[in-house]
Design an enzyme around this catalytic site. Structure first.
Site, short mmCIF file in Angstrom:
data_model
loop_
_atom_site.label_atom_id
_atom_site.label_comp_id
_atom_site.label_asym_id
_atom_site.label_seq_id
_atom_site.Cartn_x
_atom_site.Cartn_y
_atom_site.Cartn_z
N HIS A 167 38.14 32.27 42.12
CA HIS A 167 37.61 31.87 43.42
C HIS A 167 36.27 32.55 43.72
CE1 HIS A 167 41.11 29.61 44.60
NE2 HIS A 167 41.92 30.62 44.33
N CYS B 6 33.40 28.66 42.82
CA CYS B 6 32.65 28.03 43.91
C CYS B 6 31.46 28.92 44.32
CB CYS B 6 33.55 27.83 45.13
SG CYS B 6 34.90 26.66 44.87
#
Length: 217
Positions: free
Chosen positions: A23, A79
């Site tokens: 993440h 991301c």
């Protein structure tokens, strides 16, 4: 921080690799060293209690100390990871292979370079984008598209240059998208962070590949 281990004791001739698949996020920047006004971050397992790892910290820890003769390759599939190493130069390349280098050195004058070493970073998406998983590439299970295409490019012998790796990755995404996907919507496409704007092939899987480095290569 475990990142310190990577660069401790490195000497001329050493080749280092930093790979992160997980993440990522971003947060407002207040010191004026980000063109878009946001710091990019990585979210380790304990980020909810210990906080995220900010790009400034990553740059200070594994970029700034690199001495002459040491090369670091980073592969970041997360991301908002486009400039997560805070490198000074970002390469933009269009489909025909023409490219330009953008100067991303902070207007504040803060040094984001090494101590003479070289850094090349491949990322999963641009700073303002999210990086998606998809099963369209492996046809078996969901994988990070950037990671899958990077490995495939190496295994199929496209590693002669950084440009050939990126072109192979982009072709894989284009083929998975049925050949009609939009890879950037403009003349110039990013080359340092894989830009994933859709997580579903059915909805049109769009991506453009990017790279940033020090020095500009």
């Amino acid at each position: 921080m475990a990142l310190y281990w990577l660069v401790q004791g490195c000497q001329p001739g050493d080749s280092l690799l930093f790979h992160y698949s997980g993440h990522g996020s971003r947060q407002r920047n207040y010191n004026g060293d980000e063109i878009d006004g946001f710091d990019e971050t990585l979210c380790p397992l304990d980020f909810e209690t210990q906080g995220m790892i900010v790009d400034d910290e990553i740059n200070t820890t594994i970029v700034r100390p690199l001495p002459h003769g040491v090369k670091l390759h980073a592969i970041i599939d997360a991301c908002h990871s486009g400039t997560v190493l805070d490198l000074p130069f970002l390469c933009r390349m269009n489909r025909s292979g023409q490219y330009i280098w953008e100067d991303h050195r902070p207007r504040s004058g803060v040094c984001k370079g090494t101590s003479g070493g070289e850094v090349i970073s491949f990322s999963g998406c641009d700073d303002d984008q999210t990086s998606a998983d998809t099963s369209a590439l492996s046809q078996i299970t969901s994988t990070g598209a950037m990671t899958f295409c990077f490995i495939q490019a190496i295994e199929r012998g496209h590693a002669a240059t950084y440009g050939s790796i990126l072109n192979a990755m982009r072709s894989a995404i284009r083929n998975a998208g049925g050949g009609g996907s939009d890879f950037g919507g403009g003349t110039v496409t990013s080359l340092i962070s894989m830009l994933l704007t859709g997580g579903s092939i059915g909805g049109g899987f769009r991506q453009r590949a990017t790279i940033d480095s020090l020095p500009a290569i």
